[in-house]
Every structure is written in structure tokens, then in C-alpha cells.
Design a protein around this motif. Sequence first.
Motif, PDB file in Angstrom:
ATOM      1  N   ILE A 274       5.730   2.404  12.415  1.00  0.00           N
ATOM      2  CA  ILE A 274       5.298   2.223  11.027  1.00  0.00           C
ATOM      3  C   ILE A 274       6.567   1.922  10.221  1.00  0.00           C
ATOM      4  O   ILE A 274       7.272   2.823   9.766  1.00  0.00           O
ATOM      5  N   ILE A 275       6.877   0.665  10.071  1.00  0.00           N
ATOM      6  CA  ILE A 275       8.145   0.250   9.461  1.00  0.00           C
ATOM      7  C   ILE A 275       7.862  -0.615   8.235  1.00  0.00           C
ATOM      8  O   ILE A 275       6.850  -1.307   8.149  1.00  0.00           O
ATOM      9  N   TRP A 276       8.804  -0.555   7.303  1.00  0.00           N
ATOM     10  CA  TRP A 276       8.743  -1.399   6.104  1.00  0.00           C
ATOM     11  C   TRP A 276       9.539  -2.664   6.397  1.00  0.00           C
ATOM     12  O   TRP A 276      10.756  -2.613   6.527  1.00  0.00           O
ATOM     13  N   PRO A 277       8.895  -3.821   6.498  1.00  0.00           N
ATOM     14  CA  PRO A 277       9.626  -5.042   6.879  1.00  0.00           C
ATOM     15  C   PRO A 277      10.549  -5.515   5.755  1.00  0.00           C
ATOM     16  O   PRO A 277      10.315  -5.252   4.579  1.00  0.00           O
ATOM     17  N   ASP A 278      11.604  -6.204   6.160  1.00  0.00           N
ATOM     18  CA  ASP A 278      12.529  -6.738   5.159  1.00  0.00           C
ATOM     19  C   ASP A 278      11.887  -7.922   4.439  1.00  0.00           C
ATOM     20  O   ASP A 278      10.869  -8.475   4.864  1.00  0.00           O
ATOM     21  N   ARG A 279      12.509  -8.309   3.334  1.00  0.00           N
ATOM     22  CA  ARG A 279      11.916  -9.330   2.465  1.00  0.00           C
ATOM     23  C   ARG A 279      11.825 -10.678   3.162  1.00  0.00           C
ATOM     24  O   ARG A 279      10.827 -11.412   2.999  1.00  0.00           O
ATOM     25  N   ASP A 280      12.830 -11.049   3.949  1.00  0.00           N
ATOM     26  CA  ASP A 280      12.788 -12.338   4.642  1.00  0.00           C
ATOM     27  C   ASP A 280      11.615 -12.408   5.601  1.00  0.00           C
ATOM     28  O   ASP A 280      10.920 -13.430   5.684  1.00  0.00           O
ATOM     29  N   THR A 281      11.393 -11.320   6.331  1.00  0.00           N
ATOM     30  CA  THR A 281      10.262 -11.297   7.263  1.00  0.00           C
ATOM     31  C   THR A 281       8.939 -11.395   6.518  1.00  0.00           C
ATOM     32  O   THR A 281       8.015 -12.109   6.939  1.00  0.00           O
ATOM     33  N   LEU A 282       8.814 -10.685   5.388  1.00  0.00           N
ATOM     34  CA  LEU A 282       7.585 -10.754   4.597  1.00  0.00           C
ATOM     35  C   LEU A 282       7.304 -12.168   4.119  1.00  0.00           C
ATOM     36  O   LEU A 282       6.167 -12.645   4.152  1.00  0.00           O
ATOM     37  N   GLN A 283       8.331 -12.841   3.665  1.00  0.00           N
ATOM     38  CA  GLN A 283       8.136 -14.194   3.144  1.00  0.00           C
ATOM     39  C   GLN A 283       7.757 -15.180   4.241  1.00  0.00           C
ATOM     40  O   GLN A 283       6.994 -16.124   4.004  1.00  0.00           O
ATOM     41  N   LYS A 284       8.262 -14.960   5.455  1.00  0.00           N
ATOM     42  CA  LYS A 284       7.954 -15.874   6.552  1.00  0.00           C
ATOM     43  C   LYS A 284       6.517 -15.720   7.037  1.00  0.00           C
ATOM     44  O   LYS A 284       5.898 -16.699   7.471  1.00  0.00           O
ATOM     45  N   ILE A 285       5.982 -14.495   6.997  1.00  0.00           N
ATOM     46  CA  ILE A 285       4.640 -14.251   7.534  1.00  0.00           C
ATOM     47  C   ILE A 285       3.596 -14.108   6.426  1.00  0.00           C
ATOM     48  O   ILE A 285       2.470 -13.695   6.687  1.00  0.00           O
TER      49      ILE A 285
END
Length: 476
Positions: A274-285
Amino acid sequence: MTERKGHGQLVVDVTKRRRMAWVGAVRRKNITFGNISPFMYVCSRHFHKGHPAYEMMETDPDWAPSLHLGHTEISHTNTTRSARRSKREQRKNTLQPAEGGGERHTEETHKADEDAVPHAEETQATGDGERHTEEETHNTQGMAVTQTECNLCVHRGAEVNRLLEENRQLRRELDEHRMSDNFFGDNDDKVKYYTGLPNMGTFMALLSFLVPLMSDQKRKVLSPFQMLLLTFMRLRLDLPAQHLAHLFRVSPKTVYRTFQEIVSFMYANLSCSIIWPDRDTLQKIMPHQFVESFGRRVAVIIDCFEIFTEKPSNLKARAQMFSSYKHNHTMKYLIGITPKGSICFISKGWGGRTSDKHITENSGFLEKLLPGDIVLADRGFDIKESVGMLCAEVKLPAFTKGYCQLAARDVEETRKVAHLRIHVERVIGNICQKYNILTGTIPINMILPCEGEDITFLDKIVTVCCALTNQCPTVV
């Protein structure tokens, strides 16, 4: 073929000879007497009856593989010859006298021979015809006795074979019904029903990850597979401890202890999923629905869900846990999901009376937000001042945290937020549907702090259920 120990010297010797016979028949360079993989099997095509014989039937043609082995050094066994040999051995055992021993039998035989000598001479004197008649009568009687004994041997051998086959069939049925390591087989539907995981591959991957870490766990009563299966069945089906005790043939006390140990073990090793993804990963997906409505700045969708509990005896705790929304005593949890649908945040449990705003501000959720992040939430989350300025239609300035609330003025904007925010409700429903323990009434002892820890056992259960849900395909 394994060498069985602890069953007597006879069994050890027979299984050792059989293991050597199998190694010699297979003739593989990488297979030796002391180096055989436990996952290696011999195909049924190499046996006359399609399966190996019982280990103590050393004369059976299927005691070792002999057909289609890829080489001619091992000749095919002769089933007819083996049957004749078995009959001879059974006849020999049948004809042995029940009492008296070998010496008495020998003495009686010699005495009978001595008495027969003058009788034979007298017979010879009477003529060849009478002697021939007596010999024929004697041979006929001997053949009748032998034939009767052979028939008995055949019936006894058939009965023994029938009992052996019945024993093998019962063992196969027992393996299918008991909670052994082969309980699932290759049945994905069975895995999904008992564990909530989508298929056998996912379960085996999780099992391969957890079992090596269980070296310090107690394995005296149940195997690691059975311990995990018991825990999954408790989480998934909310089965009573008494029922699980009957299924696994253990005491209810063992069920309680195993469930607590494995849930704590899974909490310690699966919380990292249960991890909080970084902003770059959020924007890519980022799904296109969010991009069209809010650009690529949506970080998380949040909501609270409640779990029913027993009524506390303490008046103060009873007041803190009574939920006016559910009209019952509950524990409340704040959950956050990414736009893609995976769970990225789960709080500790709070009393049902606690407001959504208080939980959001004191659960550590705000510390995970970055300047410019947009949070989608229900109108009950009155945390505009805590998060930042309202961003319903106005673009967020740099280095500010944004918060999008359902109570926006513009109707179209409200519709967009409601349409996208409902994903978190679908995820919550999916968790509760997969693991029915969250839909029942939790006993009081599960909401007490664990010894030496600042979280409750229910917190561990909720976290484990969320981590397992992340292993399944998303419902968004």
C-alpha cells in the motif's frame, strides 16, 4: 519414489531397494539415489496398470517403471511370470503346517518313507497292474487337493488386490477432501472462492513470497500452506473458529492462535504494497477521464467507511464508537485510492462518532500531499482550510495544495467530481465483498490495542485486506 523412514527396518529396506530400482530404470545423469527433486514424477505411461504398485508388493510388475523408458537395457516385465511366482509363494505359505515346526515335519516324512518301503515291495509282487492303479489313485487325490488349495490362493490374492485398490482409492478421496497442500489443484475458481485472489498464479506468487519468511513461525500442528489457507478462509468467508477447527482437525484455540499469528505476519510483510506513488508515476498512468476534467493533477480520491463492532461495556468508549450515520457502534477508516484504482492509503481505526475532517487531519494523510495536488472527496470532508484553496474552476497557482469538493457551485463541475469520486466507493465495496469478515460484527477484543503496539488487531485485518485487494485487478 521416496525412502520412508520411521516405519520399521523392513519398510526402510524395501523402499531403499525400490528407490534404487527406479533410478536404474529412469537412467538420467542428473538423477541419483541421493539427488531427486521432490517435484519430479514418473508418467503413468511407464506402468502396466497406469500407476505404480504398492511398495510392499515387490514381485508386482509395476513395482518399478519398465515401459517406454527410451532405452532397451531394462527389459519389459512379464506380468504372467509374476502372477505364477505370486501363486507359488502363496501356495508355499499355505502348505506350511500350522504346528510342529520343520524338524517334526522332517521326522514324520522319514518315518513315512520307511513304512512305505515294504509296502512298495508287496505292491511290486502283486503285479504291475495293481501298482499302476494305486499310483493313479494317489496322483488323482494329490491333484485334487492341490487344485483346491490353488483356488483358495487365487481367491485370497484377488481379495488382497481388491483391498489394496480400495485403500488407494480411499487415500485419493481423502487427499481431495482434506486441507492438504494440493487442496486447490489447478482450479482457479476454487482459489477465487476461498482466498479472493483472481487465480492460482497469483496465489502461488504470494505463497512463494510469504513461506520463506515463515521460518520462525510455529509449524508443529499445521503446515505453512494450511496456516495461510486457514487465515484466508477466515478473512474471505468469515467462518467461525469452530467450523475451521473441524475442517483442519485442530482445536478452536489453535485456530484463534494461528489466525492472529498469520494476520500479524501478513501485516508486517504486505503493508509495503500500500504505497503512495510519486507524481511522475501518477501522471504517466492517469486515466483520460481525469485528464479531461482536471488535467494530470489529481493525486488521490478519499472516503471513509465503517465496520460494525460489538457494543462496548465502557460508557465512554460506547459514546465514542456510536455512529449517528450507521445508527450502530462502528470503527471508521479513511481510505485513499489513486485515479487508477489501487489503494494508496489506509488509516488506523477511529470511533464511529469521529468526524471525517478530524480523521483526515490527524491520520497522517495531509503529510503525503504535494503542492499542486488535487484531492477528490465527498461534501462531508470539510477540510478546505487544512488542504488549501478550493479549485473547482480556478487553476491552482504553483506550490499550493488543491482540494476539490463535491459541493462546487457549478453543476457541471459537481457532476464531474461525483462521477470520478464514486470510484473510491466501488473499491470499498470490492474490499468488503472479497473479505466478508469486514461486513460482520467485530468482537471487542479485536479493537483493543495489540500488546506492545499502538494499533488494534482490526487495523491489521483491514490493512491486510487492502493489501490483498491490490493484488487483484482493479475495479476502476
